[in-house]
Design a protein around this motif. Structure first.
Motif, PDB file in Angstrom:
ATOM      1  N   GLU A 160      -2.070  -3.207 -10.270  1.00  0.00           N
ATOM      2  CA  GLU A 160      -2.930  -2.434  -9.378  1.00  0.00           C
ATOM      3  C   GLU A 160      -3.939  -3.378  -8.726  1.00  0.00           C
ATOM      4  O   GLU A 160      -5.132  -3.362  -9.048  1.00  0.00           O
ATOM      5  N   SER A 176      -5.490  -3.596  -5.875  1.00  0.00           N
ATOM      6  CA  SER A 176      -6.658  -3.057  -5.165  1.00  0.00           C
ATOM      7  C   SER A 176      -7.748  -2.649  -6.153  1.00  0.00           C
ATOM      8  O   SER A 176      -8.928  -2.998  -5.992  1.00  0.00           O
ATOM      9  N   SER A 177      -7.362  -1.915  -7.188  1.00  0.00           N
ATOM     10  CA  SER A 177      -8.335  -1.501  -8.203  1.00  0.00           C
ATOM     11  C   SER A 177      -8.903  -2.711  -8.934  1.00  0.00           C
ATOM     12  O   SER A 177     -10.101  -2.769  -9.238  1.00  0.00           O
TER      13      SER A 177
END
Length: 292
Positions: free
Chosen positions: A237, A239-240
């Protein structure tokens, strides 16, 4: 010194004895081991009993490292940090050694319960902790690197105990290594006068403060570049991961570089930087879990 210990009450001595092991850093070591276990597999496949044992083991290890360091630092702490438990007289050195012995036994026995590989791993980390205090504390960067290895070793130990080392756990350990080395560079800068008084040879005592600041900046640059560049590619993930990493780790590390380079008051800049880095340790560790 024994006379001064007698002056303090039982509760005060118990609190001071606990302070010798620095419970917060022991807790962080335990959480680092838990983080390592998190990287091994999906939560449903995690062996929670092994995870708990690895956390207890690494908390004990860090307690040993902290207590031994305080014992060895007694001469310099009498001058620069007389409020600490041992130089203040609240804890006698034999008592501190008793704590070290008890925690060392705890570390080895819990590691042995996990397996031969884990026991050998814990033994190596214990040897490094002792070697730092007795041989490598007064060295240029080598001692800082050993502290970093012991610190990141807590995460790798958790991975080993709970399953296996993964690419994510190795990367997270590498970032912890760089973070702790950067922290230790600033810490030796803060301890420059005390270390110099007892003849310790560190980066801060051998060279002008600007060299330590440059070294911190270099390590911080490598850490931030690797954590953003490599970490984002590995994370499932990205972006997170970046959203959490920037405020939790990148911003504190970079702000310290700015403070160290721009603030004219060296004592104030190092104290503020160390505070920021201490506060960043836990959120930074949490953000690294998104490497999985």
């Amino acid at each position: 010194m024994l006379d001064s210990v007698v002056r303090y009450g039982t509760v005060s001595r118990i609190v001071a004895t606990c302070a010798v092991v620095r419970p917060i850093t022991c807790l962080l070591a335990a959480l680092s081991a838990a983080c390592g276990g998190y990287f091994t597999s999906d939560p449903s496949g995690l062996a929670w009993d092994r995870g708990v044992l690895s956390m207890v083991c690494m908390a004990g290890l860090m307690g040993v490292a902290n207590a031994v360091n305080d014992i060895v630092d007694f001469p310099s702490d009498r001058v620069s940090k007389p409020q600490r438990p041992i130089p203040s007289g609240r804890v006698a050195i034999p008592t501190a050694w008793s704590v070290v012995t008890a925690l060392a036994i705890l570390t080895v026995t819990t590691a042995a319960a996990l397996g031969l590989a884990e026991m050998l791993f814990a033994a190596v980390l214990l040897v490094l902790a002792f070697a730092y205090s007795y041989r490598f504390k007064g060295t240029v960067l080598v001692g800082n690197l050993i502290v970093g290895v012991v610190s990141c070793g807590t995460l790798l130990f958790g991975s080993t105990a709970s399953g296996r080392m993964t690419l994510s756990s190795c990367l997270a350990a590498g970032f912890i290594l760089l973070f702790v080395v950067a922290y230790e560079i600033v810490k030796t800068l803060q301890d420059r006068d005390a270390d110099s008084a007892v003849g310790l040879r560190t980066l801060a005592t051998k060279y002008e403060p600007g060299v330590s600041v440059a070294a911190y900046t270099a390590v911080a640059t490598i850490l931030c570049s690797a954590a953003l560049g490599v970490g984002a590619r590995v994370s499932s993930e990205p972006s997170s991961y970046v959203v959490f990493l920037v405020p939790c780790l990148i911003a504190p590390v970079c702000s310290c570089a700015y403070i160290l380079r721009s603030w004219p008051d060296r004592d104030r800049s190092t104290a503020r930087s160390l505070l920021i880095l201490r506060l960043a340790w836990f959120p930074g560790l949490v953000s690294l879990t998104l490497l999985k």
